[in-house]
Design an enzyme around this catalytic site. Structure first.
Site, PDB file in Angstrom:
ATOM      1  N   GLY A  47      -3.620   3.332   3.115  1.00  0.00           N
ATOM      2  CA  GLY A  47      -3.509   2.316   4.154  1.00  0.00           C
ATOM      3  C   GLY A  47      -2.712   1.117   3.648  1.00  0.00           C
ATOM      4  O   GLY A  47      -1.486   1.193   3.592  1.00  0.00           O
ATOM      5  N   SER A 114      -0.745   6.737  -1.928  1.00  0.00           N
ATOM      6  CA  SER A 114      -0.122   5.725  -1.072  1.00  0.00           C
ATOM      7  C   SER A 114      -0.662   4.351  -1.473  1.00  0.00           C
ATOM      8  O   SER A 114      -0.572   3.987  -2.646  1.00  0.00           O
ATOM      9  CB  SER A 114      -0.376   6.068   0.400  1.00  0.00           C
ATOM     10  OG  SER A 114       0.457   5.346   1.254  1.00  0.00           O
ATOM     11  N   TRP A 115      -1.247   3.588  -0.549  1.00  0.00           N
ATOM     12  CA  TRP A 115      -1.875   2.331  -0.955  1.00  0.00           C
ATOM     13  C   TRP A 115      -2.953   2.582  -2.008  1.00  0.00           C
ATOM     14  O   TRP A 115      -3.194   1.743  -2.882  1.00  0.00           O
ATOM     15  CB  TRP A 115      -2.482   1.601   0.244  1.00  0.00           C
ATOM     16  CG  TRP A 115      -3.466   0.545  -0.164  1.00  0.00           C
ATOM     17  CD1 TRP A 115      -4.831   0.630  -0.124  1.00  0.00           C
ATOM     18  CD2 TRP A 115      -3.177  -0.749  -0.726  1.00  0.00           C
ATOM     19  NE1 TRP A 115      -5.411  -0.520  -0.621  1.00  0.00           N
ATOM     20  CE2 TRP A 115      -4.415  -1.378  -0.988  1.00  0.00           C
ATOM     21  CE3 TRP A 115      -1.998  -1.424  -1.025  1.00  0.00           C
ATOM     22  CZ2 TRP A 115      -4.497  -2.664  -1.536  1.00  0.00           C
ATOM     23  CZ3 TRP A 115      -2.080  -2.706  -1.572  1.00  0.00           C
ATOM     24  CH2 TRP A 115      -3.318  -3.303  -1.817  1.00  0.00           C
ATOM     25  N   ASP A 265       9.362  12.211   1.291  1.00  0.00           N
ATOM     26  CA  ASP A 265       8.426  11.176   1.729  1.00  0.00           C
ATOM     27  C   ASP A 265       9.236   9.987   2.258  1.00  0.00           C
ATOM     28  O   ASP A 265       9.937   9.315   1.501  1.00  0.00           O
ATOM     29  CB  ASP A 265       7.558  10.750   0.540  1.00  0.00           C
ATOM     30  CG  ASP A 265       6.453   9.782   0.905  1.00  0.00           C
ATOM     31  OD1 ASP A 265       6.551   9.132   1.965  1.00  0.00           O
ATOM     32  OD2 ASP A 265       5.492   9.667   0.114  1.00  0.00           O
ATOM     33  N   HIS A 293       4.816  12.760   3.027  1.00  0.00           N
ATOM     34  CA  HIS A 293       3.900  11.775   2.466  1.00  0.00           C
ATOM     35  C   HIS A 293       2.447  12.230   2.440  1.00  0.00           C
ATOM     36  O   HIS A 293       1.670  11.753   1.620  1.00  0.00           O
ATOM     37  CB  HIS A 293       4.010  10.483   3.271  1.00  0.00           C
ATOM     38  CG  HIS A 293       3.171   9.359   2.762  1.00  0.00           C
ATOM     39  ND1 HIS A 293       3.427   8.724   1.554  1.00  0.00           N
ATOM     40  CD2 HIS A 293       2.070   8.740   3.275  1.00  0.00           C
ATOM     41  CE1 HIS A 293       2.539   7.762   1.365  1.00  0.00           C
ATOM     42  NE2 HIS A 293       1.696   7.764   2.392  1.00  0.00           N
TER      43      HIS A 293
END
Length: 318
Positions: A47, A114-115, A265, A293
Site C-alpha cells: 500500500g 511493494s510498500w 512491473d 507487480h
C-alpha cells in the site's frame, strides 16, 4: 499459465489473533500463524493501506515458520480505518517493535512487498539486530522519482487508464495529480473523498498484474485505506530523507536478502530493485520474466515460496 496458488501452502487458520492499542488514537489488528516454535517471520503488507489477507499466510510452511502479520495503522481491520493522523513510517516501526516484544521474539525474517519492502528496509535499518534476513518483492524506495512514475508514468503503458484518472479532476489541476487527489482524498466531505479514493484505488488496481484481470467489486475498506494512506505517504515522501533507504543499506548489508521483481512491473519498475541490489552486494535478485507487480502472479508467488523454503533449509539465499 498455471494457477499461482499451486505454489502456495494450503490455507491456514491463525493460531490466535487480536488487537493492540499503540496510542490514544490507533489500534492495530494482528495474527499469529504456523508453528509457535518455528522460525519467526514478520509479514509487512503493501500500500500503504492495503492490509493483510488470508493469502498472505500461505507463503510460509506452517510446520516450520511462526508468522506474525498485522494491519498497519489505518489499514484493514486496524482502527480508525484510513486515519492519517499519528501515521508515519517511524511510528509504524515503533508498532513493529511493540509486536515483537509482545510475542517475545528476539529476531525474525522480514518479508515485505511493494510498500512492504519500503517498510521492511526502514525497519531493518532502524533495528538491524532484530533481523535474520529479508524477502523483498516489487521494490519501492519511496523517492520522488518513483512517486512521479506512479502518478504519471502510467501514461506510457496505460494511456487510457491514466487519462481516465486525470480527467476526474479539473484541467487546471492535472499538472500535479498527486496534490489534486490528495486535496480531495483528505476532504472531510464524503461526497468529495469517496469518489477520489475509489478512483485512486482503481487507477492502481488496473495496473498491478501483467495480464488483465477481471475487475473486482469496489471494497470500501480497501479503497479508503489504500487511497488515503498512499496519498498521505506519497505526499510526504514516506517521511524519509532523500534516497535514505539506499543511503543506509550498509546497516543491513551483512544480512541475507532476496529481491523478487517482476520484469514488467509498472507500479514499481525494476530499476529500483536493481539499484538496491547493486548497493547490497550480498543480496540475490530474481527478475521474473513474465510478471508485473502482483504477489499473486504465478512467477512471483513461485519465487517467494522458493525463497522462504531456501531460508528454512539453509538460513540464507544463494
Amino acid at each position: 499459465m498455471s494457477d499461482p496458488s499451486s505454489y502456495l501452502f494450503p490455507p491456514v487458520t491463525p493460531l490466535q489473533s487480536g488487537t493492540l492499542a499503540v496510542d490514544e488514537l490507533h489500534t492495530i489488528y494482528w495474527e499469529e500463524v504456523g508453528n509457535p516454535q518455528g522460525i519467526p517471520v514478520l509479514f509487512l503488507h503493501g500500500g500503504p493501506g492495503a492490509g493483510i489477507s488470508p493469502q498472505h499466510r500461505r507463503f510460509f510452511d506452517p510446520r516450520h515458520y511462526r508468522v506474525i502479520l498485522f494491519d498497519q495503522r489505518g489499514a484493514g481491520k486496524s482502527q480508525p480505518l484510513g486515519e492519517t493522523r499519528n501515521n508515519t513510517t517511524q511510528l509504524l516501526i515503533e508498532d513493529i517493535e511493540r509486536l515483537r516484544a509482545m510475542f517475545g521474539i528476539e529476531q525474525w525474517l522480514v518479508f515485505g512487498g511493494s510498500w512492504g519492502s519500503t517498510l521492511a528496509l526502514a525497519y531493518g535499518q532502524a533495528h538491524p539486530e532484530r533481523c535474520l534476513g529479508f524477502v523483498l518483492r516489487g521494490i519501492f524506495l519511496c523517492t520522488a522519482l518513483e512517486i512521479d512514475w506512479f502518478m504519471d508514468g502510467a501514461q506510457w503503458f496505460h494511456p487510457e487508464i491514466h487519462e481516465e484518472f486525470a480527467q476526474a479532476v479539473p484541467y487546471e489541476e492535472r499538472g500535479d495529480l498527486l496534490q489534486a487527489y490528495y486535496k480531495r482524498i483528505m476532504d472531510p466531505d464524503p461526497e468529495v473523498y469517496w469518489p477520489a479514493v475509489r478512483a485512486w484505488s482503481r487507477f492502481e488496481g488496473r495496473r498491478v498484474f501483467l495480464m488483465p484481470q477481471p475487475e473486482e467489486p469496489a471494497c470500501d475498506t480497501v479503497d479508503l485505506g489504500l487511497g488515503r494512506l498512499e496519498a498521505h505517504y506519497m505526499a510526504n515522501l514516506g517521511f524519509f530523507e532523500d534516497d535514505q533507504l539506499l543511503r543506509d543499506v550498509d546497516r543491513i548489508a551483512h544480512l541475507p536478502a532476496v529481491i523478487v521483481q517482476g520484469r514488467y512491473d509498472v507500479i514499481c519498475p525494476p530499476f529500483s530493485a536493481w539499484r538496491l541490489h547493486k548497493r547490497w552486494p550480498g543480496s540475490k535478485v530474481v527478475m521474473v520474466p513474465d510478471a508485473g507487480h502482483a504477489a499473486m502472479e504465478t512467477g512471483i508467488s513461485r519465487e517467494l515460496v522458493a525463497a522462504t523454503e531456501q531460508f528454512r533449509r539453509q538460513g540464507r539465499f544463494g
